[in-house]
Scaffold this motif. Sequence first.
Motif, PDB file in Angstrom:
ATOM      1  N   GLN A 197       3.631   5.272 -78.161  1.00  0.00           N
ATOM      2  CA  GLN A 197       4.542   5.894 -76.863  1.00  0.00           C
ATOM      3  C   GLN A 197       5.040   7.591 -77.657  1.00  0.00           C
ATOM      4  O   GLN A 197       4.668   8.672 -76.723  1.00  0.00           O
ATOM      5  N   ALA A 198       4.582   7.783 -78.934  1.00  0.00           N
ATOM      6  CA  ALA A 198       4.068   8.850 -79.539  1.00  0.00           C
ATOM      7  C   ALA A 198       3.075   8.899 -78.967  1.00  0.00           C
ATOM      8  O   ALA A 198       3.135  11.129 -78.940  1.00  0.00           O
ATOM      9  N   ALA A 199       2.184   9.365 -79.677  1.00  0.00           N
ATOM     10  CA  ALA A 199       1.122   9.120 -78.547  1.00  0.00           C
ATOM     11  C   ALA A 199       0.957   9.433 -76.558  1.00  0.00           C
ATOM     12  O   ALA A 199       0.255  10.668 -76.619  1.00  0.00           O
ATOM     13  N   ILE A 200       1.629   8.701 -76.601  1.00  0.00           N
ATOM     14  CA  ILE A 200       1.360   9.704 -74.602  1.00  0.00           C
ATOM     15  C   ILE A 200       2.178  10.598 -74.645  1.00  0.00           C
ATOM     16  O   ILE A 200       2.106  11.384 -73.845  1.00  0.00           O
ATOM     17  N   ALA A 201       2.917  10.740 -75.064  1.00  0.00           N
ATOM     18  CA  ALA A 201       4.475  12.026 -75.057  1.00  0.00           C
ATOM     19  C   ALA A 201       3.795  13.420 -75.291  1.00  0.00           C
ATOM     20  O   ALA A 201       3.847  14.064 -75.179  1.00  0.00           O
ATOM     21  N   ARG A 202       2.365  13.153 -76.873  1.00  0.00           N
ATOM     22  CA  ARG A 202       2.218  14.282 -77.335  1.00  0.00           C
ATOM     23  C   ARG A 202       1.041  15.239 -76.378  1.00  0.00           C
ATOM     24  O   ARG A 202       1.070  15.826 -76.136  1.00  0.00           O
ATOM     25  N   ALA A 203       0.225  13.499 -75.281  1.00  0.00           N
ATOM     26  CA  ALA A 203      -0.805  13.730 -74.665  1.00  0.00           C
ATOM     27  C   ALA A 203      -0.840  15.072 -73.584  1.00  0.00           C
ATOM     28  O   ALA A 203      -1.076  15.593 -73.037  1.00  0.00           O
ATOM     29  N   GLU A 204       0.877  14.095 -73.311  1.00  0.00           N
ATOM     30  CA  GLU A 204       1.571  14.930 -71.373  1.00  0.00           C
ATOM     31  C   GLU A 204       1.582  15.860 -71.774  1.00  0.00           C
ATOM     32  O   GLU A 204       2.107  17.098 -71.049  1.00  0.00           O
ATOM     33  N   GLU A 205       2.250  15.516 -73.052  1.00  0.00           N
ATOM     34  CA  GLU A 205       2.510  18.108 -73.771  1.00  0.00           C
ATOM     35  C   GLU A 205       2.080  18.428 -73.282  1.00  0.00           C
ATOM     36  O   GLU A 205       2.058  19.807 -73.062  1.00  0.00           O
ATOM     37  N   LEU A 206       1.013  18.125 -73.984  1.00  0.00           N
ATOM     38  CA  LEU A 206      -0.313  18.808 -74.450  1.00  0.00           C
ATOM     39  C   LEU A 206      -1.211  19.187 -72.886  1.00  0.00           C
ATOM     40  O   LEU A 206      -2.406  20.302 -72.707  1.00  0.00           O
ATOM     41  N   GLY A 207      -0.983  18.708 -72.203  1.00  0.00           N
ATOM     42  CA  GLY A 207      -1.700  18.708 -71.169  1.00  0.00           C
ATOM     43  C   GLY A 207      -3.189  17.684 -70.664  1.00  0.00           C
ATOM     44  O   GLY A 207      -3.918  17.435 -69.703  1.00  0.00           O
ATOM     45  N   PHE A 208      -3.029  16.379 -71.666  1.00  0.00           N
ATOM     46  CA  PHE A 208      -4.449  16.318 -71.479  1.00  0.00           C
ATOM     47  C   PHE A 208      -3.769  14.731 -71.097  1.00  0.00           C
ATOM     48  O   PHE A 208      -4.057  13.682 -71.222  1.00  0.00           O
ATOM     49  N   LEU A 209      -4.110  14.493 -69.855  1.00  0.00           N
ATOM     50  CA  LEU A 209      -3.534  13.107 -69.013  1.00  0.00           C
ATOM     51  C   LEU A 209      -4.770  11.907 -68.829  1.00  0.00           C
ATOM     52  O   LEU A 209      -4.231  10.654 -69.040  1.00  0.00           O
ATOM     53  N   PHE A 210      -5.841  12.326 -69.143  1.00  0.00           N
ATOM     54  CA  PHE A 210      -6.920  11.445 -68.912  1.00  0.00           C
ATOM     55  C   PHE A 210      -6.477  10.146 -70.420  1.00  0.00           C
ATOM     56  O   PHE A 210      -6.424   9.636 -70.455  1.00  0.00           O
ATOM     57  N   ASP A 211      -6.300  10.890 -71.727  1.00  0.00           N
ATOM     58  CA  ASP A 211      -5.745  10.601 -73.316  1.00  0.00           C
ATOM     59  C   ASP A 211      -5.034   9.665 -72.765  1.00  0.00           C
ATOM     60  O   ASP A 211      -3.743   8.771 -73.403  1.00  0.00           O
ATOM     61  N   ALA A 212      -3.788  10.487 -71.938  1.00  0.00           N
ATOM     62  CA  ALA A 212      -2.363   9.678 -72.473  1.00  0.00           C
ATOM     63  C   ALA A 212      -2.011   8.330 -71.167  1.00  0.00           C
ATOM     64  O   ALA A 212      -1.832   7.425 -71.565  1.00  0.00           O
ATOM     65  N   ASN A 213      -3.367   8.640 -70.116  1.00  0.00           N
ATOM     66  CA  ASN A 213      -3.594   7.286 -69.274  1.00  0.00           C
ATOM     67  C   ASN A 213      -3.618   6.342 -69.953  1.00  0.00           C
ATOM     68  O   ASN A 213      -4.018   5.323 -69.798  1.00  0.00           O
ATOM     69  N   CYS A 214      -4.905   6.743 -70.791  1.00  0.00           N
ATOM     70  CA  CYS A 214      -5.419   5.965 -71.483  1.00  0.00           C
ATOM     71  C   CYS A 214      -4.778   5.064 -72.555  1.00  0.00           C
ATOM     72  O   CYS A 214      -4.492   3.575 -72.977  1.00  0.00           O
ATOM     73  N   TYR A 215      -3.976   5.213 -73.592  1.00  0.00           N
ATOM     74  CA  TYR A 215      -2.793   5.304 -74.507  1.00  0.00           C
ATOM     75  C   TYR A 215      -1.627   4.846 -73.720  1.00  0.00           C
ATOM     76  O   TYR A 215      -1.441   3.316 -73.992  1.00  0.00           O
ATOM     77  N   ARG A 216      -1.874   4.208 -72.378  1.00  0.00           N
ATOM     78  CA  ARG A 216      -0.402   4.046 -71.763  1.00  0.00           C
ATOM     79  C   ARG A 216      -0.958   3.097 -71.471  1.00  0.00           C
ATOM     80  O   ARG A 216      -0.729   1.085 -71.374  1.00  0.00           O
ATOM     81  N   LEU A 217      -2.498   2.588 -71.104  1.00  0.00           N
ATOM     82  CA  LEU A 217      -3.224   1.150 -70.909  1.00  0.00           C
ATOM     83  C   LEU A 217      -2.937   0.756 -71.980  1.00  0.00           C
ATOM     84  O   LEU A 217      -3.166  -0.653 -72.423  1.00  0.00           O
ATOM     85  N   GLU A 218      -3.433   0.761 -73.842  1.00  0.00           N
ATOM     86  CA  GLU A 218      -2.983   0.710 -75.552  1.00  0.00           C
ATOM     87  C   GLU A 218      -1.780  -0.281 -75.222  1.00  0.00           C
ATOM     88  O   GLU A 218      -1.884  -0.856 -75.268  1.00  0.00           O
ATOM     89  N   LEU A 219      -0.379   0.510 -74.677  1.00  0.00           N
ATOM     90  CA  LEU A 219       0.585   0.858 -74.600  1.00  0.00           C
ATOM     91  C   LEU A 219       1.429  -0.749 -73.673  1.00  0.00           C
ATOM     92  O   LEU A 219       1.796  -1.752 -73.947  1.00  0.00           O
ATOM     93  N   ALA A 220       0.335  -0.970 -72.835  1.00  0.00           N
ATOM     94  CA  ALA A 220      -0.183  -1.951 -71.484  1.00  0.00           C
ATOM     95  C   ALA A 220      -0.077  -3.202 -71.979  1.00  0.00           C
ATOM     96  O   ALA A 220       0.106  -4.360 -71.943  1.00  0.00           O
ATOM     97  N   ARG A 221      -1.713  -3.070 -73.355  1.00  0.00           N
ATOM     98  CA  ARG A 221      -2.335  -4.038 -73.189  1.00  0.00           C
ATOM     99  C   ARG A 221      -1.101  -4.806 -74.688  1.00  0.00           C
ATOM    100  O   ARG A 221      -0.734  -5.809 -74.682  1.00  0.00           O
ATOM    101  N   SER A 222      -0.502  -3.750 -75.336  1.00  0.00           N
ATOM    102  CA  SER A 222       0.464  -4.332 -76.261  1.00  0.00           C
ATOM    103  C   SER A 222       2.007  -5.136 -76.365  1.00  0.00           C
ATOM    104  O   SER A 222       1.563  -5.880 -76.987  1.00  0.00           O
ATOM    105  N   GLU A 223       1.995  -4.651 -74.469  1.00  0.00           N
ATOM    106  CA  GLU A 223       3.786  -5.004 -74.893  1.00  0.00           C
ATOM    107  C   GLU A 223       3.500  -6.202 -73.497  1.00  0.00           C
ATOM    108  O   GLU A 223       4.048  -6.915 -72.674  1.00  0.00           O
ATOM    109  N   GLN A 224       1.855  -6.572 -73.195  1.00  0.00           N
ATOM    110  CA  GLN A 224       1.347  -6.983 -72.166  1.00  0.00           C
ATOM    111  C   GLN A 224       2.160  -7.216 -71.069  1.00  0.00           C
ATOM    112  O   GLN A 224       2.754  -7.614 -70.132  1.00  0.00           O
ATOM    113  N   ASN A 225       2.688  -5.402 -70.362  1.00  0.00           N
ATOM    114  CA  ASN A 225       3.011  -5.120 -69.223  1.00  0.00           C
ATOM    115  C   ASN A 225       1.675  -4.992 -68.048  1.00  0.00           C
ATOM    116  O   ASN A 225       1.497  -3.646 -67.884  1.00  0.00           O
ATOM    117  N   LEU A 226       1.830  -5.429 -66.873  1.00  0.00           N
ATOM    118  CA  LEU A 226       0.387  -5.437 -66.183  1.00  0.00           C
ATOM    119  C   LEU A 226       1.375  -4.272 -64.857  1.00  0.00           C
ATOM    120  O   LEU A 226       0.211  -3.478 -64.386  1.00  0.00           O
TER     121      LEU A 226
END
Length: 920
Positions: A749-778
Motif C-alpha cells: 500500500q505504501a508503494a502504491i501511494a508513493r507511485a501515485e503521488e509521483l505520477g507513475f501510474l503504470f508502477d502503481a497499478n503493477c503494485y496494485r496487482l501485487e497487493l491483489a495477489r497478496s490478499e487474493q483480491n480478485l
Amino acid sequence: MSLPNADLQLQLQRRLASVAVRRSGLAFCLFGEAGIGKTSAVTRLLKNAPYQSATTRAVTLVAQVIQNLPRPKRISSWLEAKLETDSSLQTLLSLLEVNAPFVLLVEDWHEATPVAQDFWLRLALAAQPKKGVAVILTSRVAVESGLESLRLLPLDLVSSTALLEAEVGAVLPLEASAWIFSKAAGNPLFTLEFFRHLARQGLLWNDTKRWHWREPPNDAMPLTVEALIEQLLFDPSDSPESRLALQARALLEIRVPQLLLDSDIWAQVAGLDLPELELAELYLRRRGILNTSGFVHPLFREVTFKQLSGADRAALATRAVQVLQVLQPEFAAEFLTESQLPPKTALNVLLSCANALKSQPTRAAQLKAKAAQFLSGQPKAKLLLEALEVLTHSEPKDALTLAESILGIPDLPDATRVNAIYYATSAIVTTTRNIAAAETSLARLPEQQQNDARYISSLLGYLMMCGQPTRALEMWQNRPELHDVAETSVLIHVLSALMLTGQIQQAENLSLSILRHPKLLPRERMSVLNIRAISLAQMGQLGLSEDVALEAIALAEQLEQHNAVGAMLFNRALTLERSGQRELMQDHATRALLALEKAGNHGLAAQAQLMLANLDFEAGQDDRAEERLNTAYLSLKQGAETPFLVAVELFLVRFHLQRQLQYSQTLALKYARDALRHAQNLGQPKLIASSQTHLCLALLHTEIRQAREYLETAKPVLLEIPDSHSFYVLSAQAKLLEAEQQPAILAWQAAIARAEELGFLFDANCYRLELARSEQNLALAREAMLWFTAQGLLHGVYLAERYFPELKTTEVAPKETDGRLEVLGTMQISKAGLVSAVKGQKRKELLAVLLEARLVGRSEVKTLELVDALYPNSPEEEAQVSLRQTVFKARAAHGAVTISTTANGYALGGISSDAEEFLA
C-alpha cells in the motif's frame, strides 16, 4: 550456404532420406574451420541409418579405398575383375552403385594433392545423378567448382552452453559458459577443451551441489588447442611471403581491430608487393586459415601474434607506423611502442598524426597527450594543456590524469597551474559528482584566487552538476556584487537551480530576462529556451511549453547541434511520461535516439534506448525490449564506467526478474552485482543505494539475510528522493517481507501511494496487482487489469492473468495499424493513407529477404541467415550489431509492426505486399 549445426542436421536428414529410398543421388562439400564438427555432424546421422556407409580420408590411395569398401553378394564378373586391377573413377563409382543405397564420406579434401582433389571432385559430380549414391566431402575451405558447398557455422551461445551442460550433466554458471564462448567462438572442439582446461586448473569446480566459477586470466588457452592451431598455422612448406602476410595481418588486427584493412596497407606492412600478397592470401585461404573477413577463428590470430619474435614484431610495427602515418594517421600511434623508433621520431610521428586529425579533435588531443610523454618542463605542460582543452569534455577520466600530470611538473607558471587545477576539478565533478572532492581540489588554488569571480562561477557550476541546486542558489544570493556582471553561462546555471528547487516563477522571470540580453549567443539561447520549456510544463502551461520546446529544438537543428537536439527531445520525452502521452513520448524518444547516435553521444543514446525498451516492456513486447536493452548494454560496456551503464544494468535486473525464464535469476544476479560494482567505482550514493536494492531482489530466493542487509542500507538514501527510486525501494521491502513469510500488505500500500503521488501510474497499478495477489483480491486485480487494458499495456494484462488465470481474456490488439509493402517498382510502404519510400540499401535488402521468406511459406529468417545475406564480408559480431540497427531504423521509419522479432530471428510483420497480391 551457411547453416547452424541443428539446421544442417535437419537438411542432411531430409536429403539422405531420398538417397535411402533410391529416389535421388546426393553430392556436396561440407566445409568449416578445424574442430567445427564436420565429420561428427555427418557420422551422427550415418550411425543408425538403414543403409551402408564408409569413411575415408582424401589422402588415401583410391586402390586402398576400393579394397576397403564392402562387396555385395551379387556382383558381375567384369566388375569383380576390375576391382582387383583397376582404380579408376568409373570402377569406384560402379562399386558405389551396386552397394546402393550407400554413402561415402571423404574427409579433409583440403589436405589432398591437387590431383587427388580433382579425382574426388569428379567422383562427387558423377555420383550426384546416381539414385541411392551419396558422396560427401569435408573440407576447411569451400570447393570452387560446380559442386554445392554447405558451410557449417559455429555454435551460438545457447548451443555452446547446451554442449557444455550435456558434457557435465548439470547447469554451469552463466559467466563460465559466456567466457568459454568468448574464447572458443562456438567451435565445439575448442569449447570442450577450454572447459577441461578450466576444470584442471581449478577455475571451474563442483562441490557436489553445484558448479562454481572463478574468472581465469584473459590469455588462458589449453595446450591442446594451442598445439592444434600451431600445427595448422605453421607448415614447413609455407613460403616466406605467406608467413609475412600472416604475421602482418595478426599484428594489425590485434592492435587496431577497427582498422579498415585494405590490401595496400596489408602488403606494405608485410613488406610485400601486391601480386606477392595476393598469392600469399590465396594460399592461406586454401589452407583454411583466412577467409574474406580475416582469420577464420579469432584464436588463429592470437596464436600467430603470440609466436611473433621481438625482432619480427618490431620490424612489422615500424612499417605499420610508416604506412599508417600517411594512409590512416589516427591508427599509426598504436604501433609506436613496439616499433622501437627513436623518441624524437616517435614525437614527430605523433604530432604529425595529431595535425592530420583536426577534424577529429578528441583523437588528435589523445595523440598530443601521448606526444607529451617524450617532452619535459614547459613544452610538456603546454602540449598537455592543449589536449586538456578538448578531453575535459569528451574524456573526463583521461583529462583528470593529464591535469594531475601537469601539476606534477616543477616550476610551473601560476597561470598554467591555475588552469590545470580547474581542469582537474571539472574532471572530478564530471566523473564522480562528488562536491567534497571538488572543493578539496579547488583548495590547491592560491589564496587570493579562492574568492574571485572565476572561482564563484566555477563552483556554482560544479554544485549544479553534483545535484546541489539549493546550495548553488545560496552561494549566488550571498554574492550580489556578481549579479550585474555575471556571464550568461553563470546565469544559465542559476536558471537551472531555480527550476530544480521548485522556484518556477522566478525561473520564468530570469529566463525572460536572459532571452532579452543583446549579446546572447544562439547556443545559449537554445539552452535557456530548453530550460524554460521544462519550467512552463511544470507550471501547467503545456501549450506554451510545447511552442518554446519546438523553438529550442528548431534552433538546435539550425545550429546542427545533434547532441542538443537529441538531449532536448529526450528531456521532452521525460516530461511527456508523467502526462501519459505514450505515443508522442515514443516518437520523441525515437527521434532523440537517431540524433544522439549521429552526435556520437552513446551514453544518452543508451538512455533513449532504455526509455524505448521500457515502453516496449510495458506494452508486453518483451523480445523487442530485450533487443533494445542488449544493444544499449553492449554499446556502453565497450566504454568507461558511467551512470548510464549502471542504469541499463539495473533495468536488466528488473526485466529478467519479471520474465522468469530458465536463466532469468542468474542473469538478474549477474547484472545486479555488476551494477553495484560500477556504482561503487563511480562513488555516487544514489546509484549505489539503487544497486543495493536491485541486488536485494536478485538474492531473495538464495540469501535472504544478505538481501535484508542490502535493503536496510539503501532505504535511508532512496526514501528521501522524490522519484521512482523511492517507491521501488518500498516495493522491494514488500517482496522481502513476503520472502520472510511476513505480512506485506502495508508495504504494498505504501508503494502504491508513493507511485501515485509521483505520477507513475503504470508502477502503481503493477503494485496494485501485487497487493491483489497478496490478499487474493480478485476484484482489485480486475480493476488494475481494466486500467492496463484501456491503456494498451499488455505487460500488466499478462501479469494479471498469471496471478489470476480466471481473468484470462482475449489478447488486447496492438495499437498499430497494418500497412502495405510495395516492391513491384519503387520500394515503399503505405500506411493509413500515407506513402513513404524505403530509404537505405540495407533496409531494402532486409525487407526483400523477409518478404521472399514469407512468399515461400517460411515463418522466420534466422539471424545468422540475415547476417550472411546483408553483411557477408563483416565480422559476425559487427554484422549482428549492424543488423539490429537496420531493423531498428526500419521500424522507426515505418512502424514497429513492419518487422516482428521471432524466436530465432525476424519476420515480416503485420503488413501485406503487392507481390503477394500479384502472385494470388
